[in-house]
Design a protein around this motif. Structure first.
Motif, PDB file in Angstrom:
ATOM      1  N   ILE A 119       0.855  -1.195   0.000  1.00 53.20           N
ATOM      2  CA  ILE A 119       0.000   0.000   0.000  1.00 53.20           C
ATOM      3  C   ILE A 119       0.886   1.239   0.000  1.00 53.20           C
ATOM      4  CG2 ILE A 119      -1.750   1.309   1.257  1.00 53.20           C
ATOM      5  CD1 ILE A 119      -2.762  -1.309   2.428  1.00 53.20           C
ATOM      6  N   ARG A 120       0.555   2.178  -0.876  1.00 57.58           N
ATOM      7  CA  ARG A 120       1.275   3.455  -0.969  1.00 57.58           C
ATOM      8  C   ARG A 120       0.296   4.579  -0.636  1.00 57.58           C
ATOM      9  NH1 ARG A 120       0.605   5.440  -5.662  1.00 57.58           N
ATOM     10  NH2 ARG A 120       0.919   3.411  -6.633  1.00 57.58           N
ATOM     11  N   VAL A 121       0.574   5.315   0.437  1.00 54.44           N
ATOM     12  CA  VAL A 121      -0.244   6.453   0.842  1.00 54.44           C
ATOM     13  C   VAL A 121       0.497   7.721   0.433  1.00 54.44           C
ATOM     14  CG1 VAL A 121      -1.369   7.654   2.761  1.00 54.44           C
ATOM     15  CG2 VAL A 121      -1.159   5.157   2.806  1.00 54.44           C
ATOM     16  N   MET A 122      -0.133   8.569  -0.378  1.00 50.79           N
ATOM     17  CA  MET A 122       0.534   9.759  -0.912  1.00 50.79           C
ATOM     18  C   MET A 122       0.008  11.023  -0.255  1.00 50.79           C
ATOM     19  SD  MET A 122       0.668   8.664  -4.947  1.00 50.79           S
ATOM     20  CE  MET A 122      -1.036   8.085  -4.913  1.00 50.79           C
ATOM     21  N   ASP A 123       0.893  11.710   0.453  1.00 51.37           N
ATOM     22  CA  ASP A 123       0.596  12.999   1.073  1.00 51.37           C
ATOM     23  C   ASP A 123       0.903  14.079   0.044  1.00 51.37           C
ATOM     24  OD1 ASP A 123       0.125  15.054   2.869  1.00 51.37           O
ATOM     25  OD2 ASP A 123       2.132  14.953   3.739  1.00 51.37           O
ATOM     26  N   THR A 124      -0.117  14.757  -0.465  1.00 47.87           N
ATOM     27  CA  THR A 124       0.046  15.641  -1.620  1.00 47.87           C
ATOM     28  C   THR A 124       0.196  17.107  -1.209  1.00 47.87           C
ATOM     29  OG1 THR A 124      -2.336  15.942  -1.881  1.00 47.87           O
ATOM     30  CG2 THR A 124      -1.316  14.085  -3.043  1.00 47.87           C
ATOM     31  N   GLY A 125       0.513  17.933  -2.210  1.00 52.28           N
ATOM     32  CA  GLY A 125       0.627  19.364  -2.017  1.00 52.28           C
ATOM     33  C   GLY A 125      -0.676  20.081  -2.291  1.00 52.28           C
ATOM     34  N   ASN A 126      -0.591  21.395  -2.513  1.00 48.83           N
ATOM     35  CA  ASN A 126      -1.787  22.217  -2.642  1.00 48.83           C
ATOM     36  C   ASN A 126      -2.045  22.741  -4.049  1.00 48.83           C
ATOM     37  OD1 ASN A 126      -1.968  21.935   0.169  1.00 48.83           O
ATOM     38  ND2 ASN A 126      -0.771  23.783   0.526  1.00 48.83           N
ATOM     39  N   GLN A 127      -1.214  22.326  -5.012  1.00 51.55           N
ATOM     40  CA  GLN A 127      -1.350  22.857  -6.367  1.00 51.55           C
ATOM     41  C   GLN A 127      -1.824  21.761  -7.315  1.00 51.55           C
ATOM     42  OE1 GLN A 127      -1.049  26.085  -7.269  1.00 51.55           O
ATOM     43  NE2 GLN A 127      -1.828  25.404  -9.255  1.00 51.55           N
ATOM     44  N   TYR A 128      -3.108  21.785  -7.670  1.00 48.16           N
ATOM     45  CA  TYR A 128      -3.673  20.724  -8.491  1.00 48.16           C
ATOM     46  C   TYR A 128      -3.080  20.671  -9.894  1.00 48.16           C
ATOM     47  CZ  TYR A 128      -7.328  20.608  -4.910  1.00 48.16           C
ATOM     48  OH  TYR A 128      -8.022  20.526  -3.726  1.00 48.16           O
ATOM     49  N   SER A 129      -2.671  21.806 -10.428  1.00 43.43           N
ATOM     50  CA  SER A 129      -2.188  21.840 -11.809  1.00 43.43           C
ATOM     51  C   SER A 129      -0.730  21.442 -11.939  1.00 43.43           C
ATOM     52  CB  SER A 129      -2.370  23.252 -12.384  1.00 43.43           C
ATOM     53  OG  SER A 129      -1.630  24.199 -11.626  1.00 43.43           O
ATOM     54  N   SER A 130      -0.072  21.110 -10.832  1.00 45.49           N
ATOM     55  CA  SER A 130       1.354  20.789 -10.877  1.00 45.49           C
ATOM     56  C   SER A 130       1.589  19.381 -11.408  1.00 45.49           C
ATOM     57  CB  SER A 130       1.979  20.928  -9.484  1.00 45.49           C
ATOM     58  OG  SER A 130       1.577  19.858  -8.648  1.00 45.49           O
ATOM     59  N   GLY A 131       2.795  19.150 -11.917  1.00 44.72           N
ATOM     60  CA  GLY A 131       3.164  17.832 -12.413  1.00 44.72           C
ATOM     61  C   GLY A 131       3.136  16.758 -11.348  1.00 44.72           C
ATOM     62  N   PRO A 132       3.701  17.009 -10.143  1.00 46.07           N
ATOM     63  CA  PRO A 132       3.663  15.988  -9.099  1.00 46.07           C
ATOM     64  C   PRO A 132       2.250  15.584  -8.698  1.00 46.07           C
ATOM     65  CG  PRO A 132       5.350  17.610  -8.593  1.00 46.07           C
ATOM     66  CD  PRO A 132       4.592  18.130  -9.783  1.00 46.07           C
ATOM     67  N   PHE A 133       1.346  16.552  -8.599  1.00 45.94           N
ATOM     68  CA  PHE A 133      -0.022  16.189  -8.220  1.00 45.94           C
ATOM     69  C   PHE A 133      -0.680  15.358  -9.319  1.00 45.94           C
ATOM     70  CE2 PHE A 133      -4.580  16.691  -7.731  1.00 45.94           C
ATOM     71  CZ  PHE A 133      -4.742  16.473  -6.375  1.00 45.94           C
ATOM     72  N   GLY A 134      -0.474  15.742 -10.570  1.00 49.42           N
ATOM     73  CA  GLY A 134      -1.035  14.972 -11.664  1.00 49.42           C
ATOM     74  C   GLY A 134      -0.512  13.549 -11.690  1.00 49.42           C
ATOM     75  N   ALA A 135       0.770  13.378 -11.385  1.00 51.16           N
ATOM     76  CA  ALA A 135       1.344  12.029 -11.346  1.00 51.16           C
ATOM     77  C   ALA A 135       0.736  11.216 -10.215  1.00 51.16           C
ATOM     78  CB  ALA A 135       2.858  12.125 -11.179  1.00 51.16           C
ATOM     79  N   ALA A 136       0.536  11.856  -9.054  1.00 47.27           N
ATOM     80  CA  ALA A 136      -0.062  11.154  -7.922  1.00 47.27           C
ATOM     81  C   ALA A 136      -1.479  10.706  -8.246  1.00 47.27           C
ATOM     82  CB  ALA A 136      -0.053  12.057  -6.691  1.00 47.27           C
ATOM     83  N   VAL A 137      -2.224  11.537  -8.958  1.00 50.12           N
ATOM     84  CA  VAL A 137      -3.574  11.159  -9.388  1.00 50.12           C
ATOM     85  C   VAL A 137      -3.511   9.948 -10.317  1.00 50.12           C
ATOM     86  CG1 VAL A 137      -5.563  11.885 -10.768  1.00 50.12           C
ATOM     87  CG2 VAL A 137      -4.566  13.455  -9.091  1.00 50.12           C
ATOM     88  N   ASP A 138      -2.557   9.943 -11.232  1.00 41.18           N
ATOM     89  CA  ASP A 138      -2.459   8.868 -12.219  1.00 41.18           C
ATOM     90  C   ASP A 138      -2.172   7.509 -11.579  1.00 41.18           C
ATOM     91  OD1 ASP A 138      -2.952  10.651 -14.224  1.00 41.18           O
ATOM     92  OD2 ASP A 138      -0.867  10.853 -14.869  1.00 41.18           O
ATOM     93  N   VAL A 139      -1.478   7.495 -10.439  1.00 35.12           N
ATOM     94  CA  VAL A 139      -1.115   6.218  -9.822  1.00 35.12           C
ATOM     95  C   VAL A 139      -1.948   5.938  -8.574  1.00 35.12           C
ATOM     96  CG1 VAL A 139       1.228   6.224 -10.743  1.00 35.12           C
ATOM     97  CG2 VAL A 139       0.782   7.319  -8.536  1.00 35.12           C
ATOM     98  N   ALA A 140      -3.084   6.631  -8.427  1.00 36.72           N
ATOM     99  CA  ALA A 140      -3.956   6.442  -7.267  1.00 36.72           C
ATOM    100  C   ALA A 140      -5.132   5.536  -7.605  1.00 36.72           C
ATOM    101  CB  ALA A 140      -4.476   7.794  -6.769  1.00 36.72           C
ATOM    102  N   ASP A 141      -5.580   4.805  -6.615  1.00 41.35           N
ATOM    103  CA  ASP A 141      -6.762   3.953  -6.755  1.00 41.35           C
ATOM    104  C   ASP A 141      -7.950   4.479  -5.964  1.00 41.35           C
ATOM    105  OD1 ASP A 141      -5.718   1.639  -8.376  1.00 41.35           O
ATOM    106  OD2 ASP A 141      -4.314   1.554  -6.697  1.00 41.35           O
ATOM    107  N   VAL A 142      -7.687   5.183  -4.867  1.00 37.62           N
ATOM    108  CA  VAL A 142      -8.754   5.741  -4.032  1.00 37.62           C
ATOM    109  C   VAL A 142      -8.332   7.130  -3.561  1.00 37.62           C
ATOM    110  CG1 VAL A 142     -10.033   5.535  -1.851  1.00 37.62           C
ATOM    111  CG2 VAL A 142      -9.649   3.514  -3.255  1.00 37.62           C
ATOM    112  N   LEU A 143      -9.280   8.055  -3.567  1.00 39.92           N
ATOM    113  CA  LEU A 143      -9.051   9.411  -3.084  1.00 39.92           C
ATOM    114  C   LEU A 143      -9.624   9.547  -1.680  1.00 39.92           C
ATOM    115  CD1 LEU A 143      -8.420  12.473  -3.363  1.00 39.92           C
ATOM    116  CD2 LEU A 143     -10.660  12.709  -4.498  1.00 39.92           C
ATOM    117  N   VAL A 144      -8.816  10.084  -0.767  1.00 38.51           N
ATOM    118  CA  VAL A 144      -9.248  10.377   0.600  1.00 38.51           C
ATOM    119  C   VAL A 144      -9.103  11.882   0.813  1.00 38.51           C
ATOM    120  CG1 VAL A 144      -8.923   9.909   3.046  1.00 38.51           C
ATOM    121  CG2 VAL A 144      -8.437   8.113   1.364  1.00 38.51           C
TER     122      VAL A 144
END
Length: 373
Positions: free
Chosen positions: A233-258
């Motif tokens: 299990i990988r839990v990703m603690d994200t930042g505050n900028q939705y349009s950023s590359g890191p956030f987009g990558a985290a969305v792409d490899v996510a299965d559930v949003l909390v």
């Protein structure tokens, strides 16, 4: 609805009720609108155990007796009279028994669920101080404690975040160093050199006190790939900028949003904006939005009425049984390193229910996502 792994488990069983809200800290002297409802979840509905056969109606078999009291005054009297008395348990004892039974079901679901690949949990809310980092650590910690480890909590914010600060221990190496050397990391032993193991047995990949370069989209994808080779299990603690590359990558490899949120309108509004953003980012991102788990948290500051904020999520399409509450906890409010063992029992119970809800949704989303592929 397709059920995976445990066909009998129902989402309505993912709730926990607490008897009363813990005492607020001194600053919580006045609500912003009207006094908030007690921080409780609706009473858990009767649901079939994930691994048992369907129950028969009461007229088909004898109802299991409640049993004599074992605690409290009635329990003491039963013990003193050596079985001559069979006083019934108090309402408080019955409630405690119900909580224990529900906790057993939650833990069984968390422990017994399995997947043929690693799974990713995305913890996100655009609003700062909405509880992303504490919830990432606590949710990952509960999952690791029940499953016996194999949970990585990873910082995926553009700039250095507070994950390492809120976790136990002082990392010698962290996200910045891992990104720089990721092409040379091939074994679990090498990867663990960039983690700090918690008392929950979760592994945290945060940042050291030194400055690190901002993450890129490829950085997050590379780290997720190596983490998935060695953790379940990988839990990703994200930042505050939705349009950023890191956030987009985290969305792409996510299965559930909390989605964590404090009981404040600004935090809820930012959470609702996240849902709208994801709805326009493709079918998989839209699935994350439709099936999101919302966690309303309390830090002792003045609060809006929970039911009003909850209704805003429901109006946005979030199912009522996907909205959870965590009571105020002084240990979390201290804003220091978080340890599961220091949480109040009601907080631990609520987090276990949330973790079970997240796992149940993971079972469904992973099945649907992999079927599409």
């Amino acid at each position: 609805m397709t059920e995976v792994n445990f066909p009998g488990a129902r989402r309505s069983d993912m709730y926990v009720e607490t008897e009363e809200r813990p005492e607020p800290v001194a600053v919580a002297t006045k609500a912003l609108e009207e006094p908030a409802d007690p921080f409780v979840e609706p009473e858990a509905a009767q649901a079939a155990d994930p691994v048992q056969a369907p129950r028969k109606d009461a007229d088909e078999e004898d109802i299991e007796p409640i049993g004599a009291a074992k605690s409290g005054l009635n329990g003491l009297l039963n013990q003193l009279f050596g079985g001559l008395l069979t006083l019934a348990p108090s309402a408080k004892e019955l409630h405690a028994r119900e909580l224990e039974a529900s906790r057993g079901r939650f833990e069984a679901l968390i422990r017994q669920s399995s997947w043929t690949r690693a799974v990713g949990l995305l913890v996100a809310n655009k609003k700062g101080t909405a509880g992303k980092t504490p919830l990432s650590i606590l949710l990952g910690g509960v999952l690791a404690a029940i499953r016996g480890g194999s949970v990585a909590i990873v910082e995926t914010s553009d700039d250095k975040g507070q994950l390492a600060y809120r976790a136990e221990g002082d990392p010698q190496l962290g996200m910045g160093e891992l990104v720089a050397n990721v092409s040379n990391v091939r074994t679990q032993s090498q990867l663990r050199g960039y983690t700090v193991t918690q008392t929950s047995f979760a592994s945290v990949i945060g940042s050291t006190p030194q400055w690190r370069p901002p993450l890129t989209r490829q950085n997050v994808l590379d780290v997720a790939s190596i983490v998935d080779e060695h953790f379940t299990i990988r839990v990703m603690d994200t930042g505050n900028q939705y349009s950023s590359g890191p956030f987009g990558a985290a969305v792409d490899v996510a299965d559930v949003l909390v989605i964590p949120t404090m009981l404040a309108q600004d935090a809820v509004s930012e959470a609702l904006e996240l849902l709208e953003f994801l709805e326009h980012q493709g079918p998989e991102a839209a699935r994350l939005a439709r099936t999101a788990i919302v966690v309303m948290m309390s830090d002792g500051r003045p609060e809006f009425k929970p039911s009003r904020l909850k209704k805003q999520f429901m109006d946005k399409g979030i199912a009522e049984d996907h909205i959870y509450a965590v009571p105020y906890d002084a240990h979390v409010a201290e804003r220091g390193a978080l340890t599961l063992g220091k949480l109040a029992p009601a907080t631990r119970q609520a987090l276990t229910a949330i973790a079970a809800g997240v796992v149940a949704q993971t079972n469904q989303n992973v099945f649907a996502k992999d079927q599409n592929r």
